[in-house]
Design a protein around this motif. Structure first.
Motif, PDB file in Angstrom:
ATOM      1  N   ARG A 135       0.638  -1.236  -0.135  1.00 27.17           N
ATOM      2  CA  ARG A 135      -0.034   0.000   0.051  1.00 27.17           C
ATOM      3  C   ARG A 135       0.741   1.291   0.071  1.00 27.17           C
ATOM      4  O   ARG A 135       0.268   2.424  -0.426  1.00 27.17           O
ATOM      5  N   ARG A 179     -11.457  -1.454  -1.659  1.00 31.64           N
ATOM      6  CA  ARG A 179     -11.121  -0.702  -0.378  1.00 31.64           C
ATOM      7  C   ARG A 179     -11.633  -1.563   0.794  1.00 31.64           C
ATOM      8  O   ARG A 179     -12.709  -2.089   0.705  1.00 31.64           O
ATOM      9  N   ALA A 197      -7.473  -3.363   6.799  1.00 27.30           N
ATOM     10  CA  ALA A 197      -6.729  -1.756   7.264  1.00 27.30           C
ATOM     11  C   ALA A 197      -7.472  -1.378   8.488  1.00 27.30           C
ATOM     12  O   ALA A 197      -6.574  -0.845   9.266  1.00 27.30           O
ATOM     13  N   ARG A 198      -8.571  -1.671   8.895  1.00 28.35           N
ATOM     14  CA  ARG A 198      -9.082  -1.333  10.144  1.00 28.35           C
ATOM     15  C   ARG A 198      -8.538  -2.190  11.222  1.00 28.35           C
ATOM     16  O   ARG A 198      -8.055  -1.564  12.058  1.00 28.35           O
ATOM     17  N   TYR A 254      -4.271  -0.556  11.284  1.00 29.47           N
ATOM     18  CA  TYR A 254      -4.036   0.921  11.517  1.00 29.47           C
ATOM     19  C   TYR A 254      -5.035   1.449  12.682  1.00 29.47           C
ATOM     20  O   TYR A 254      -4.816   2.453  13.238  1.00 29.47           O
ATOM     21  N   VAL A 303       0.559   6.144   7.867  1.00 30.99           N
ATOM     22  CA  VAL A 303      -0.787   6.154   7.598  1.00 30.99           C
ATOM     23  C   VAL A 303      -1.566   7.429   7.495  1.00 30.99           C
ATOM     24  O   VAL A 303      -2.252   7.762   6.872  1.00 30.99           O
ATOM     25  N   LYS A 319     -10.271   8.992  10.943  1.00 34.27           N
ATOM     26  CA  LYS A 319      -9.609   7.772  10.400  1.00 34.27           C
ATOM     27  C   LYS A 319     -10.395   6.989   9.546  1.00 34.27           C
ATOM     28  O   LYS A 319      -9.712   6.428   8.473  1.00 34.27           O
ATOM     29  N   LEU A 323      -9.690   5.995   5.529  1.00 38.05           N
ATOM     30  CA  LEU A 323      -9.585   5.100   4.785  1.00 38.05           C
ATOM     31  C   LEU A 323     -10.549   4.488   4.051  1.00 38.05           C
ATOM     32  O   LEU A 323     -10.256   3.624   3.033  1.00 38.05           O
ATOM     33  N   ASN A 337      -7.335   7.761   1.364  1.00 36.56           N
ATOM     34  CA  ASN A 337      -6.098   7.246   1.929  1.00 36.56           C
ATOM     35  C   ASN A 337      -5.580   6.097   1.168  1.00 36.56           C
ATOM     36  O   ASN A 337      -6.266   4.791   1.249  1.00 36.56           O
ATOM     37  N   TYR A 351      -3.571   3.743   2.066  1.00 30.96           N
ATOM     38  CA  TYR A 351      -3.698   2.585   3.177  1.00 30.96           C
ATOM     39  C   TYR A 351      -4.807   2.099   3.446  1.00 30.96           C
ATOM     40  O   TYR A 351      -4.987   0.982   3.937  1.00 30.96           O
ATOM     41  N   GLY A 352      -5.947   2.583   2.840  1.00 30.14           N
ATOM     42  CA  GLY A 352      -7.293   1.942   3.015  1.00 30.14           C
ATOM     43  C   GLY A 352      -7.511   0.954   1.878  1.00 30.14           C
ATOM     44  O   GLY A 352      -8.583   0.145   1.680  1.00 30.14           O
TER      45      GLY A 352
END
Length: 431
Positions: free
Chosen positions: A177, A235, A250-251, A254, A264, A279, A283, A287, A289-290
């Motif tokens: 990511r 995602r 991702a949840r 992060y 992130v 946040k 995500l 983002n 990173y999501g």
């Protein structure tokens, strides 16, 4: 600027690229202000520039948006801590050397062998010190191993095996990511971005022996769209039906685990905090990173093996595995008189030597070392201490990471990538 003449004054430094790694190195100035003082910031992100300036009490006139802006002034410090992204290392360091700055440079030195050697030549030409942030050399674990090897405790090295197990969550955040997911974007292969520490250790532990030839195999085997599990979306928090059971959620990484915030969440390493809902919204939307790990733009390998022959006929091998449950670095050195075997994160290793007596084959000692609670075994600030010592004209430590001493490990990495891509053994031109 003659730093040695002022060896009892703090070394002054400017941060170039106020990211997480630079700030870790610069934190040495907060702990030891009599040895190091941060006097300037170069950072294109205005918020990050202001936050870093506030942390180190830097006046506005000593903050700059670019290296070019810094270089429009006379030399403002003894040194620079260069923590820019990989592809900018040489581009930014060359003019800094010409302007008179010594440089503490984040690894890798450069993204090609040619520019790495060009930087080495420039440092010699301008008579500047460039130390590479191979912080594992400074970790007490590896420092003790090096001392035992140098003292002849295991005789002449026959072979070294190292292995880096990159955790599944580190792999996801950095190399799928994140910033080092694509060689086209960051300039570095996975091997050079993540394992040039390990290749440097191999070269360093081999002593005077030089790498002679290299072979390597590896690929992006897992994290490709066609390998996505049924139900995976684009995602994690928008269109994925398996998010609750996915180990790459991702949840989970992060938010629930609260890992990797400095990557992130923007400027997290400088104290900026977001609410839980913000946040989650980040995500869900823009983002990076999501994103689903099977539907990113990543192209770097997720596993690779390297085999090296040295010019004294010793051999070495390194394995990088990018989906490990536990993050760790493994070391096994076998010599003519004994062996050393251990795992960095365990905080100890074994020194074994043949002992052909009744009832046993060998004797062994458990060597316990202090392992700080970080990914580099406590080496980060010991590196900075050595940099300060060198600039003050003092004797460098056994772990010294001068530019010339760091090139061979990089050459192994570049050769390994050529071998992997061409499926051929690569001979190194030793100079």
């Amino acid at each position: 600027m003659n730093v040695q003449a002022n060896m009892f004054k703090p070394v002054t430094a400017i941060i170039v690229g106020a990211g997480q790694r630079s700030l870790i190195y610069a934190s040495y100035a907060e702990l030891y202000p009599d040895q190091l003082r941060i006097v300037g910031i170069v950072e294109p992100d205005s918020e990050r520039r202001q936050l870093a300036a506030a942390r180190f009490t830097i006046s506005a006139e000593n903050t700059f948006a670019s290296v070019e802006e810094l270089l429009s002034y006379d030399q403002l410090a003894d040194a620079v801590i260069n923590g820019t992204m990989d592809e900018l290392h040489v581009k930014t360091t060359l003019p800094l050397l010409k302007h008179g700055y010594h440089v503490l440079l984040e690894k890798p030195i450069g993204v090609t062998e040619e520019e790495t050697l060009a930087l080495e030549a420039a440092a010699l030409k301008h008579n500047r010190t460039v130390m590479i942030c191979h912080v594992l050399r400074y970790a007490p674990f590896y420092k003790m191993v090096k001392q035992l090897v140098s003292d002849g405790e295991i005789g002449e090295i026959l072979t070294i095996h190292t292995s880096e197990h990159v955790s599944y969550h580190h792999m996801a955040v950095s190399f799928i990511r994140g910033k080092w997911s694509s060689e086209a974007q960051c300039g570095s292969s996975m091997l050079m971005a993540k394992c040039c520490h390990d290749l440097d250790l191999v070269s360093w532990l081999m002593g005077e022996a030089r790498p002679n030839q290299v072979s390597s195999f590896g690929s992006l085997m897992q994290f490709r769209p066609e390998k996505a599990p049924a139900g995976a979306g684009s995602r994690c928090l928008t269109d994925c039906t398996i998010e609750e059971s996915c180990m790459y959620s991702a949840r989970k990484h992060y938010l629930n685990m609260d890992r990797w915030g400095f990557y992130v969440w923007n400027n997290y390493h400088l104290g900026i905090r977001m609410s839980e809902e913000d946040k989650l919204e980040s995500l869900r939307t823009d983002n990076p990173y999501g994103r689903c790990v099977w539907h990113c733009d990543n192209d770097v390998v997720d596993h690779q093996s390297v085999i090296i022959e040295f010019n004294n006929q010793a051999t070495a091998s390194h394995n990088m595995v990018g989906t490990a449950s536990r993050s760790c670095r493994i070391l096994h050195i076998i010599g003519t008189l004994g062996e050393i075997q251990g795992v960095l994160e365990d905080g100890y290793f074994y020194l074994r030597q043949p002992d052909p007596v009744k009832g046993r084959e060998y004797k062994e000692q458990k060597m316990v070392v202090d392992v700080a609670n970080d990914s580099h075994g406590g080496g980060d600030l010991l590196l900075v201490e050595d940099f300060v010592r060198v600039l003050r004209g003092e004797q460098p430590s056994i772990s010294s990471t001068t530019l010339g001493q760091s090139v061979d490990g990089h050459r192994i990495g570049f050769a390994a990538e050529r071998s992997r891509r061409t499926n051929q053994q690569v001979l190194l031109d030793l100079k």
